[in-house]
Design a protein around this motif. Structure first.
Motif, mmCIF file in Angstrom:
data_model
loop_
_atom_site.group_PDB
_atom_site.id
_atom_site.type_symbol
_atom_site.label_atom_id
_atom_site.label_comp_id
_atom_site.label_asym_id
_atom_site.label_seq_id
_atom_site.Cartn_x
_atom_site.Cartn_y
_atom_site.Cartn_z
ATOM 1 N N LEU A 69 -26.625 50.489 -39.414
ATOM 2 C CA LEU A 69 -27.572 51.572 -39.670
ATOM 3 C C LEU A 69 -28.384 51.910 -38.425
ATOM 4 N N LEU A 70 -28.965 50.905 -37.803
ATOM 5 C CA LEU A 70 -29.787 51.163 -36.620
ATOM 6 C C LEU A 70 -28.932 51.561 -35.417
ATOM 7 N N GLY A 71 -27.823 50.871 -35.209
ATOM 8 C CA GLY A 71 -26.947 51.196 -34.082
ATOM 9 C C GLY A 71 -26.348 52.582 -34.193
ATOM 10 N N GLY A 72 -25.909 52.937 -35.409
ATOM 11 C CA GLY A 72 -25.351 54.271 -35.621
ATOM 12 C C GLY A 72 -26.371 55.360 -35.397
ATOM 13 N N SER A 73 -27.592 55.121 -35.844
ATOM 14 C CA SER A 73 -28.622 56.145 -35.668
ATOM 15 C C SER A 73 -29.051 56.256 -34.206
ATOM 16 N N LEU A 74 -29.138 55.141 -33.504
ATOM 17 C CA LEU A 74 -29.490 55.214 -32.084
ATOM 18 C C LEU A 74 -28.381 55.874 -31.265
ATOM 19 N N ALA A 75 -27.127 55.606 -31.625
ATOM 20 C CA ALA A 75 -26.012 56.256 -30.922
ATOM 21 C C ALA A 75 -26.071 57.768 -31.114
ATOM 22 N N GLN A 76 -26.353 58.210 -32.342
ATOM 23 C CA GLN A 76 -26.466 59.648 -32.595
ATOM 24 C C GLN A 76 -27.669 60.240 -31.862
ATOM 25 N N TYR A 77 -28.775 59.526 -31.860
ATOM 26 C CA TYR A 77 -29.984 60.034 -31.209
ATOM 27 C C TYR A 77 -29.753 60.221 -29.705
ATOM 28 N N PHE A 78 -29.149 59.222 -29.078
ATOM 29 C CA PHE A 78 -28.938 59.309 -27.631
ATOM 30 C C PHE A 78 -27.801 60.247 -27.256
ATOM 31 N N SER A 79 -26.950 60.599 -28.204
ATOM 32 C CA SER A 79 -25.906 61.575 -27.912
ATOM 33 C C SER A 79 -26.469 62.994 -27.886
ATOM 34 N N GLY A 80 -27.661 63.173 -28.454
ATOM 35 C CA GLY A 80 -28.294 64.480 -28.465
ATOM 36 C C GLY A 80 -27.955 65.317 -29.673
ATOM 37 N N ARG A 81 -27.065 64.848 -30.507
ATOM 38 C CA ARG A 81 -26.665 65.590 -31.710
ATOM 39 C C ARG A 81 -27.090 64.788 -32.938
#
Length: 113
Positions: free
Chosen positions: A19-31
């Motif tokens: 949950l946290l890793g997936g959300s941080l990956a999306q956040y840092f991807s900009g989308r």
């Protein structure tokens, strides 16, 4: 029963990481959108949290108020993720609320004794 509790706790931590890793990956991807890791992480967190709240120990159960608080937060996270999963983009505040609630849920688990 201790082995079952430890397995549930291990899977619960994997759900938190997803949950946290997936959300941080999306956040840092900009989308900002809900990805599969976030969805599965929220499901795993909810299901294993229910399993962990069962009285599997001999008199060393967590406080009911703590369990209720974590349950409500986990349910909120799941609802926010589930109903936003098909959107192309998610509102920034909504997305950050998911991340914030995830961190608050972990803080309740660690600091509430």
């Amino acid at each position: 029963m201790e082995a079952l509790r430890l397995i549930l706790l291990y899977v619960h931590l994997i759900g938190f990481a997803l949950l946290l890793g997936g959300s941080l990956a999306q956040y840092f991807s900009g989308r900002l959108r809900i990805n599969a890791a976030m969805l599965w992480g929220s499901v795993i967190q909810l299901v294993t949290g229910i399993g962990l709240s069962a009285p599997l120990r001999d008199g060393d159960e967590p406080a009911p108020a703590k369990l209720a608080t974590k349950g409500v937060i986990a349910l909120l996270i799941f609802v926010m993720v589930f109903f936003s999963r098909k959107r192309e983009t998610v509102n920034r505040g909504h997305f950050l609320a998911i991340v914030g609630l995830t961190l608050v849920n972990a803080a309740v688990a660690v600091f509430w004794r």
